[in-house]
Scaffold this motif. Structure first.
Motif, short mmCIF file in Angstrom:
data_model
loop_
_atom_site.label_atom_id
_atom_site.label_comp_id
_atom_site.label_asym_id
_atom_site.label_seq_id
_atom_site.Cartn_x
_atom_site.Cartn_y
_atom_site.Cartn_z
N GLU A 101 0.84 -1.20 0.00
CA GLU A 101 0.00 0.00 0.00
C GLU A 101 0.88 1.25 0.00
O GLU A 101 1.82 1.35 0.79
CB GLU A 101 -0.93 0.01 1.23
CG GLU A 101 -2.02 -1.03 1.17
CD GLU A 101 -3.03 -0.88 2.29
OE1 GLU A 101 -2.81 0.01 3.14
OE2 GLU A 101 -4.01 -1.63 2.30
N HIS A 102 0.55 2.16 -0.90
CA HIS A 102 1.24 3.44 -0.99
C HIS A 102 0.27 4.52 -0.52
O HIS A 102 -0.74 4.76 -1.18
CB HIS A 102 1.69 3.69 -2.43
CG HIS A 102 2.28 5.05 -2.66
ND1 HIS A 102 1.76 5.94 -3.58
CD2 HIS A 102 3.32 5.68 -2.08
CE1 HIS A 102 2.46 7.04 -3.58
NE2 HIS A 102 3.42 6.91 -2.67
N ASN A 103 0.57 5.13 0.62
CA ASN A 103 -0.35 6.12 1.23
C ASN A 103 -1.75 5.53 1.39
O ASN A 103 -2.75 6.16 1.06
CB ASN A 103 -0.38 7.40 0.40
CG ASN A 103 0.96 8.10 0.35
OD1 ASN A 103 1.80 7.94 1.24
ND2 ASN A 103 1.19 8.89 -0.70
N HIS A 104 -1.78 4.26 1.86
CA HIS A 104 -3.00 3.53 2.18
C HIS A 104 -3.80 3.12 0.94
O HIS A 104 -4.96 2.70 1.06
CB HIS A 104 -3.90 4.35 3.12
CG HIS A 104 -3.20 4.86 4.33
ND1 HIS A 104 -2.74 4.02 5.33
CD2 HIS A 104 -2.84 6.12 4.70
CE1 HIS A 104 -2.15 4.74 6.27
NE2 HIS A 104 -2.18 6.03 5.91
N VAL A 105 -3.20 3.22 -0.24
CA VAL A 105 -3.86 2.78 -1.48
C VAL A 105 -3.00 1.68 -2.10
O VAL A 105 -1.79 1.85 -2.26
CB VAL A 105 -4.01 3.96 -2.48
CG1 VAL A 105 -4.63 3.47 -3.79
CG2 VAL A 105 -4.86 5.06 -1.86
N PRO A 106 -3.60 0.52 -2.45
CA PRO A 106 -2.81 -0.58 -3.03
C PRO A 106 -2.12 -0.16 -4.33
O PRO A 106 -2.70 0.52 -5.18
CB PRO A 106 -3.85 -1.67 -3.29
CG PRO A 106 -4.99 -1.36 -2.35
CD PRO A 106 -5.02 0.14 -2.25
N VAL A 107 -0.86 -0.59 -4.48
CA VAL A 107 -0.10 -0.32 -5.70
C VAL A 107 -0.47 -1.39 -6.73
O VAL A 107 -0.37 -2.58 -6.45
CB VAL A 107 1.42 -0.34 -5.42
CG1 VAL A 107 2.20 -0.11 -6.71
CG2 VAL A 107 1.78 0.71 -4.37
N LEU A 108 -0.87 -0.94 -7.91
CA LEU A 108 -1.26 -1.89 -8.95
C LEU A 108 -0.06 -2.30 -9.80
O LEU A 108 0.08 -3.47 -10.16
CB LEU A 108 -2.35 -1.27 -9.83
CG LEU A 108 -3.65 -0.90 -9.10
CD1 LEU A 108 -4.64 -0.28 -10.07
CD2 LEU A 108 -4.24 -2.13 -8.41
N SER A 109 0.81 -1.38 -10.16
CA SER A 109 1.96 -1.69 -10.99
C SER A 109 3.18 -0.90 -10.53
O SER A 109 4.16 -1.47 -10.07
CB SER A 109 1.68 -1.40 -12.46
OG SER A 109 2.84 -1.59 -13.25
N GLU A 110 3.11 0.42 -10.64
CA GLU A 110 4.20 1.29 -10.17
C GLU A 110 3.61 2.60 -9.70
O GLU A 110 2.50 2.97 -10.07
CB GLU A 110 5.25 1.49 -11.26
CG GLU A 110 4.76 2.13 -12.53
CD GLU A 110 4.74 3.65 -12.47
OE1 GLU A 110 5.47 4.22 -11.63
OE2 GLU A 110 3.97 4.25 -13.23
N THR A 111 4.42 3.30 -8.89
CA THR A 111 3.96 4.58 -8.35
C THR A 111 5.16 5.46 -8.03
O THR A 111 6.24 4.96 -7.71
CB THR A 111 3.11 4.37 -7.08
OG1 THR A 111 2.59 5.62 -6.64
CG2 THR A 111 3.93 3.77 -5.96
N LEU A 112 4.96 6.78 -8.12
CA LEU A 112 5.99 7.75 -7.81
C LEU A 112 6.14 7.86 -6.29
O LEU A 112 5.14 7.85 -5.56
CB LEU A 112 5.61 9.11 -8.40
CG LEU A 112 6.48 10.32 -8.02
CD1 LEU A 112 7.87 10.18 -8.61
CD2 LEU A 112 5.81 11.61 -8.49
N LEU A 113 7.38 7.99 -5.81
CA LEU A 113 7.65 8.17 -4.39
C LEU A 113 8.09 9.61 -4.14
O LEU A 113 8.94 10.14 -4.86
CB LEU A 113 8.73 7.20 -3.92
CG LEU A 113 8.41 5.71 -4.02
CD1 LEU A 113 9.58 4.88 -3.52
CD2 LEU A 113 7.14 5.37 -3.24
N GLN A 114 7.52 10.22 -3.10
CA GLN A 114 7.86 11.59 -2.73
C GLN A 114 8.08 11.67 -1.23
O GLN A 114 7.66 10.78 -0.48
CB GLN A 114 6.74 12.55 -3.16
CG GLN A 114 6.51 12.62 -4.66
CD GLN A 114 5.33 13.52 -5.00
OE1 GLN A 114 4.24 13.37 -4.47
NE2 GLN A 114 5.56 14.46 -5.90
N GLU A 115 8.75 12.75 -0.80
CA GLU A 115 8.98 12.95 0.62
C GLU A 115 7.64 13.01 1.35
O GLU A 115 6.71 13.68 0.92
CB GLU A 115 9.78 14.22 0.86
CG GLU A 115 11.21 14.13 0.34
CD GLU A 115 11.99 15.41 0.57
OE1 GLU A 115 11.42 16.36 1.13
OE2 GLU A 115 13.19 15.45 0.21
N GLY A 116 7.54 12.28 2.45
CA GLY A 116 6.31 12.22 3.22
C GLY A 116 5.44 11.03 2.91
O GLY A 116 4.48 10.75 3.64
#
Length: 471
Positions: A184-199
């Motif tokens: 989970e990325h920010n409480h949302v499941p990652v489907l394939s890829e996602t951008l990462l940012q500070e925080g």
């Protein structure tokens, strides 16, 4: 982006070439694959996939009948491809040709991803990663260690398998393997890829990863933090720290190890958050001061701030670190002393006494640690350091317990740092010292470090960072 695949079969001289301009190329025995190999029974229906992600071409292994091999190594996770790489599936050898997109930064540019890891029953820790590709999984095979090699915190049938990579624009992205357990990325499941940012936060089973800092290779690295360090009676020194976190204490492994063994092993830390630096108290007992005020919570630092801790005094210096050390030419500060006549001596026509200072730092005053005496008829404690900034600027520093000092008719506070020039006049204890010569000449005023003089906290008890005899 165009991809050319050159395919040959073992034991055959026949070679075929296939060109694609697609974001995804599936390889397998099935007819709907972009590169179909229906005559090879050893190849799975969906053997592997080539995919573009933000300017990087990745090879994903799938659950085929046999292993997928990349450059003679079995492939168990997605990996980035380079032109000329060789993929082997079944009896087929596939050579990959493509033109890599142009990067927005040099390939060897520094990068950093700082994460805070919190696992069940374990104290949180900070991990810094600077690799171009970071494997994120369970156990010892992960570049960011999570959990144990045995499946104690995550389900064995659903292991986490993912990568963190940097795009051509210089941004970090999380890429999930097609058979990975959920992340989970920010409480949302990652489907394939996602951008990462500070925080941002990543949840992997019971493990939490928080992105604390992103240093993009497409941006210039943050400047190192400069400090002028007074540690007890040791000569003052300038030091620049490029690390994201600087721990200060009596423990030898601290980035700044203190001379006093009675101080806590780790008293405080200075941590870079983005392009700012924050002072963080760590010891349980009080005793950390910033600009004469007690510090009990994380506090942002600025140029000219003064940190006091026991016998330690630090001046924060945000001027750029000199690219190269100063040349070994002569350093010289010449002072001409003119003493006020005493009650027994009414003759004030004597020529001034001169003092030549040739060292990088010289201590002058009435203390036992002074290298030269400050002439005075008063019983006052006078403590001054004359020193050179690495940029070539001459400075004077007023000691922790010094009596009143005036520079060009301006009263100086204790633990303060000030540039001097030819003609500057220092007055203390009835004696005037005039700067008559500087070698080399100081830099233009715009490049000189400026001093910051916060008003002392009158409610604070006397400490080693403030004199009780200010007048």
């Amino acid at each position: 982006m165009r991809i050319d695949l050159e395919v040959e079969t073992r034991g055959s001289d026949a070679t075929s070439r296939h060109s694609f301009d697609l974001p995804i190329i599936r390889v397998g025995r099935a007819e709907d694959c972009e590169l179909a190999l229906p005559s090879d029974p050893q190849v799975g229906r969906k053997q592997c996939v080539l995919e573009w992600h933000h300017g990087t071409l990745f090879l994903f292994p799938l659950r085929g009948a046999v292993d997928t091999t990349l450059n003679a190594q079995k492939l168990h996770r997605p990996l980035p491809l380079s032109p000329g790489d060789v993929i082997e599936v079944g009896s087929h050898i596939i050579k990959v040709f493509f033109t890599q997109p142009e990067l927005a930064y040099p390939s060897d540019a520094p990068r950093r991803l700082s994460v805070r890891i919190t696992e069940p029953g374990v104290s949180p820790r900070i991990v810094d990663c600077n690799q171009a590709v970071i494997r994120l999984c369970q156990g010892v095979k992960s570049d960011i260690y999570i959990g144990e090699p045995k499946h104690s915190r995550m389900l064995a049938q659903d292991p986490v398998e993912s990568l963190i990579f940097w795009s051509t624009a210089g941004l970090p992205h999380l890429l999930l393997h097609k058979y990975s357990a959920p992340i989970e990325h920010n409480h949302v499941p990652v489907l394939s890829e996602t951008l990462l940012q500070e925080g941002d936060s990543l949840q992997l089973g019971g493990t939490l990863l928080e992105v604390r800092e992103v240093q993009s290779p497409a941006e210039p690295p943050p400047p190192a933090l400069g400090m002028l360090i007074f540690d007890g009676d040791a000569p003052p020194r300038w030091q620049w720290f490029a690390k994201q976190r600087i721990e200060v204490g009596s423990r030898p492994s601290c980035e700044l190890s203190l001379r006093d063994p009675q101080l806590p092993s780790t008293g405080f830390a200075i941590e870079r958050r983005g392009r700012k630096h924050v002072l963080i108290p760590l010891a349980s007992q009080p005793g950390l001061y910033l600009n004469f005020a007690r510090v009990a919570a994380p506090t942002e630092l600025s140029h000219g701030d003064r940190i006091a801790y026991g016998e330690l005094l630090i001046h924060i210096d945000n001027t750029p670190q000199p690219i190269s050390p100063p040349t070994q030419r002569e350093r010289r500060i010449v002072l001409a002393f003119r003493e006020a006549p005493s009650d027994d001596d009414d003759d004030s026509s004597d020529e001034p006494r001169e003092l030549f200072l040739h060292d990088e730092t010289t201590r002058i005053g009435t203390t036992p640690k002074s290298e030269f005496d400050w002439p005075t008829n008063d019983e006052l404690m006078i403590d001054l350091h004359f020193l050179w900034h690495p940029s070539g600027t001459p400075l004077v520093h007023v000691g922790m317990w010094s009596a009143e000092i005036r520079l060009d008719e301006r009263k100086l506070r204790r633990c303060s740092l000030h540039p001097i020039q030819v003609g500057s006049q220092l007055v203390a204890g009835g004696t005037t010292a005039i700067v008559t010569e500087l070698l080399p000449r100081p830099q233009p005023a715009a490049s000189q470090p400026s001093s910051t003089e916060p008003t002392p906290d009158a409610s604070k008890p006397p400490t080693n960072s403030e004199s009780s005899s200010s007048t």
